[in-house]
Motif scaffolding. Structure first.
Motif, PDB file in Angstrom:
ATOM      1  N   ALA A  50      40.541  44.057  41.709  1.00 48.20           N
ATOM      2  CA  ALA A  50      40.815  44.625  40.376  1.00 48.20           C
ATOM      3  C   ALA A  50      40.091  43.825  39.299  1.00 48.20           C
ATOM      4  CB  ALA A  50      42.327  44.637  40.125  1.00 48.20           C
ATOM      5  N   ILE A  51      40.136  42.493  39.382  1.00 45.73           N
ATOM      6  CA  ILE A  51      39.474  41.662  38.365  1.00 45.73           C
ATOM      7  C   ILE A  51      37.956  41.745  38.545  1.00 45.73           C
ATOM      8  CG2 ILE A  51      39.232  39.316  37.438  1.00 45.73           C
ATOM      9  CD1 ILE A  51      41.995  40.597  36.864  1.00 45.73           C
ATOM     10  N   TYR A  52      37.505  41.678  39.796  1.00 45.28           N
ATOM     11  CA  TYR A  52      36.060  41.756  40.070  1.00 45.28           C
ATOM     12  C   TYR A  52      35.487  43.058  39.525  1.00 45.28           C
ATOM     13  CZ  TYR A  52      31.683  41.087  42.663  1.00 45.28           C
ATOM     14  OH  TYR A  52      30.360  40.918  42.997  1.00 45.28           O
ATOM     15  N   ASP A  53      36.228  44.116  39.721  1.00 48.99           N
ATOM     16  CA  ASP A  53      35.758  45.434  39.273  1.00 48.99           C
ATOM     17  C   ASP A  53      35.571  45.467  37.748  1.00 48.99           C
ATOM     18  OD1 ASP A  53      35.207  48.261  39.781  1.00 48.99           O
ATOM     19  OD2 ASP A  53      37.046  48.581  38.613  1.00 48.99           O
ATOM     20  N   ILE A  54      36.464  44.824  37.018  1.00 47.99           N
ATOM     21  CA  ILE A  54      36.301  44.791  35.546  1.00 47.99           C
ATOM     22  C   ILE A  54      35.020  44.032  35.195  1.00 47.99           C
ATOM     23  CG2 ILE A  54      37.285  44.053  33.330  1.00 47.99           C
ATOM     24  CD1 ILE A  54      40.077  44.097  34.686  1.00 47.99           C
ATOM     25  N   VAL A  55      34.810  42.885  35.852  1.00 51.17           N
ATOM     26  CA  VAL A  55      33.619  42.076  35.515  1.00 51.17           C
ATOM     27  C   VAL A  55      32.344  42.841  35.883  1.00 51.17           C
ATOM     28  CG1 VAL A  55      32.420  39.882  35.912  1.00 51.17           C
ATOM     29  CG2 VAL A  55      34.917  39.916  35.792  1.00 51.17           C
ATOM     30  N   LEU A  56      32.364  43.499  37.023  1.00 49.85           N
ATOM     31  CA  LEU A  56      31.158  44.247  37.439  1.00 49.85           C
ATOM     32  C   LEU A  56      30.884  45.402  36.476  1.00 49.85           C
ATOM     33  CD1 LEU A  56      28.868  44.657  39.424  1.00 49.85           C
ATOM     34  CD2 LEU A  56      30.407  45.976  40.877  1.00 49.85           C
ATOM     35  N   ARG A  57      31.920  46.124  36.106  1.00 50.05           N
ATOM     36  CA  ARG A  57      31.721  47.232  35.153  1.00 50.05           C
ATOM     37  C   ARG A  57      31.186  46.695  33.822  1.00 50.05           C
ATOM     38  NH1 ARG A  57      36.211  49.543  33.558  1.00 50.05           N
ATOM     39  NH2 ARG A  57      37.722  48.538  34.930  1.00 50.05           N
ATOM     40  N   THR A  58      31.693  45.533  33.434  1.00 46.56           N
ATOM     41  CA  THR A  58      31.231  44.912  32.180  1.00 46.56           C
ATOM     42  C   THR A  58      29.752  44.568  32.283  1.00 46.56           C
ATOM     43  OG1 THR A  58      33.424  43.941  31.873  1.00 46.56           O
ATOM     44  CG2 THR A  58      31.612  42.964  30.617  1.00 46.56           C
TER      45      THR A  58
END
Ligand code: GLY
Ligand code: MN
Length: 462
Positions: A277-285
């Motif tokens: 969940a956290i990785y996905d936010i950073v990748l989308r960013t």
């Protein structure tokens, strides 16, 4: 080094930028680790490399703008030197390689400068970043050490920054060589990291791979299960199953152009749901930021876009709350993303930061914010074609910062302190690539290094 025509042309371009006087280029000398002769790995000064290309200690140069000539100063090795160092090229050969016809012994440098100063000519020098350079400048110019940096030439700095900011095709090719080595080190780390190993086993292998490939690293690697510490150069932890590891490391090409890449790995090859969940936010960013990069846009705007995507993601995850734009304007996201989105990259991994970030990443149209988080943004100015920059958003759970903010009850309208407290111990996630700003948009440099959750997991699992 490149062909001499490149250095001749670079010097001619510089000569058109500064009107008169003398431009002084101090090459670096050997720097002892603990006694003379037991030295740190030699690293030439990047501006000296850019304009002269000579990658050896004991050289200095100047450009006499009024005479329209470049001069190289150095000494030929003696027989006694060669006993220790092996055969050395002569100063005459070095001058030929860089396209300089006027070369003189080192002892001639001080009288040249003394004579120029006695005629009230302007001596332009760059701000020093090593004590040895300060001592050398003090000896040459007679300026007290404390006054040397403030008296550095603003015109010289401006001209060098203008020129070095815009990378030529041969420089991009060098950066891509550094990235090819970095591809190999990052994939190696993904394929070989296993729970129970010490961080130093992989950090050391990364350094060894870069050396074996004929390059070296462009900065001390970060390879840590404590990725929440932004510049963590400790490699003494055991990699525990279930941890995330931040691998922020990049090679330097043989000609000293940098790469700077970050990937975040799950220790046992599979992200947990919470890590995903956290990785996905950073990748989308990171993808949204790269998507928005084009000439004419202020990098500060891209940083704020990244902060907005992070805040949106953290609100959706229940760690932040309230209105996204208001939270970003207040700087509340900086509890999780306390650093800048990126920096210039070239002959230095943080390119030209020896001149001071305000001369490289800022200009008369944009000044540094003093808001926590935004104040660490190293590059804010308008992007131009030919810039090479990093894009490196992250989300971190930093216990000390959390304690401070909670004790001061900072931004209670935007931070869900109870939910965040449960995340302490998570570590951090950062994802970083190196980007060339093109005429119309941008290009991610180098061969793509696994970055999606699926690609990282499949690389880690063979
Ligand atoms: N790679 C470390 C940094 O950019 O600060
Ligand atoms: Mn970086």
């Amino acid at each position: 080094m490149f062909n001499k025509e490149i250095y001749v042309e670079r010097r001619q371009q510089l000569m058109r930028q500064v009107s008169s006087g003398i431009l002084l280029f101090l090459g670096n000398d050997e720097s002892p680790m603990n006694y003379r002769g037991n030295d740190y790995l030699f690293r030439q000064d990047s501006t000296f490399l850019y304009f002269f290309g000579l990658d050896e200690p004991g050289l200095n140069a100047l450009i006499d703008l009024d005479e329209g000539v470049a001069l190289l100063f150095g000494d030929d090795a003696t027989a006694n030197d060669i006993v220790w160092t092996g055969p050395q090229s002569s100063l005459k050969e070095k001058a030929e390689w860089t396209g300089v016809t006027d070369f003189r012994p080192t002892a001639d440098l001080a009288p040249y400068i003394t004579s120029a100063l006695s005629k009230q000519r302007t001596l332009h020098y760059l701000p020093p970043y090593r004590g040895e350079q300060e001592v050398h400048l003090h000896a040459l110019l007679g300026i007290p050490v404390a006054e040397i940096r403030p008296k550095a030439s603003a015109a010289f700095v401006k001209a060098v920054v203008l020129q070095r900011s815009q990378k030529a095709p041969e420089e991009i090719a060098e950066i891509e060589k550094a990235l090819a080595i970095s591809y190999a080190t990052h994939v190696f780390a993904m394929q070989n990291t296993k729970p129970g190993m010490r961080e130093s086993e992989i950090a050391g292998a990364i350094e060894g791979l870069a050396l074996a490939a004929g390059g070296r690293l462009s900065f001390p690697p970060i390879f840590s299960i404590h990725g929440e510490t932004l510049h963590n150069h400790h490699y003494g932890n055991t990699i525990a199953a279930g941890r995330l590891i931040v691998n922020d490391s990049g090679a330097e090409s043989a000609l000293h152009y940098a790469a700077d890449i970050t990937r975040t790995l799950p220790a046992n090859g599979k992200f947990t749901d919470q890590q995903r969940a956290i990785y996905d936010i950073v990748l989308r960013t990171q993808l949204a930021a790269i998507d928005a990069i084009k000439p004419g846009v202020y990098y500060k705007e891209i940083h704020l876009l990244a902060a907005t995507v992070i805040a949106e993601g953290l609100i959706a995850a229940g760690l932040m709350k309230g209105n996204t734009d208001d939270a970003v304007a207040a700087g509340a996201h900086a509890l999780f993303f306390p650093h800048g989105l990126g920096h210039m990259m070239g002959l230095d991994v943080h390119d030209m930061e020896n001149f001071g970030e305000k001369h490289v990443g800022y200009d008369e149209t944009v000044s540094r914010s003093d808001q926590f988080g935004l104040t660490y943004l190293r590059l804010a100015r308008k992007l131009r074609p030919g810039f090479v920059i990093t894009v490196e958003p992250g989300i971190y759970f930093i216990p000390k910062l959390f304690e401070l903010w909670k004790s001061e009850n900072r931004h209670p309208e935007f931070i869900n302190y109870d939910a965040v407290e449960k995340m302490l111990g998570f570590g951090g996630v950062r994802i970083e690539d190196d980007i060339l700003v093109s005429e119309t948009g941008c290009r991610v440099l180098g061969q793509p290094i696994p970055k999606t959750i699926e690609d990282v997991e499949s690389t880690m699992n063979g």
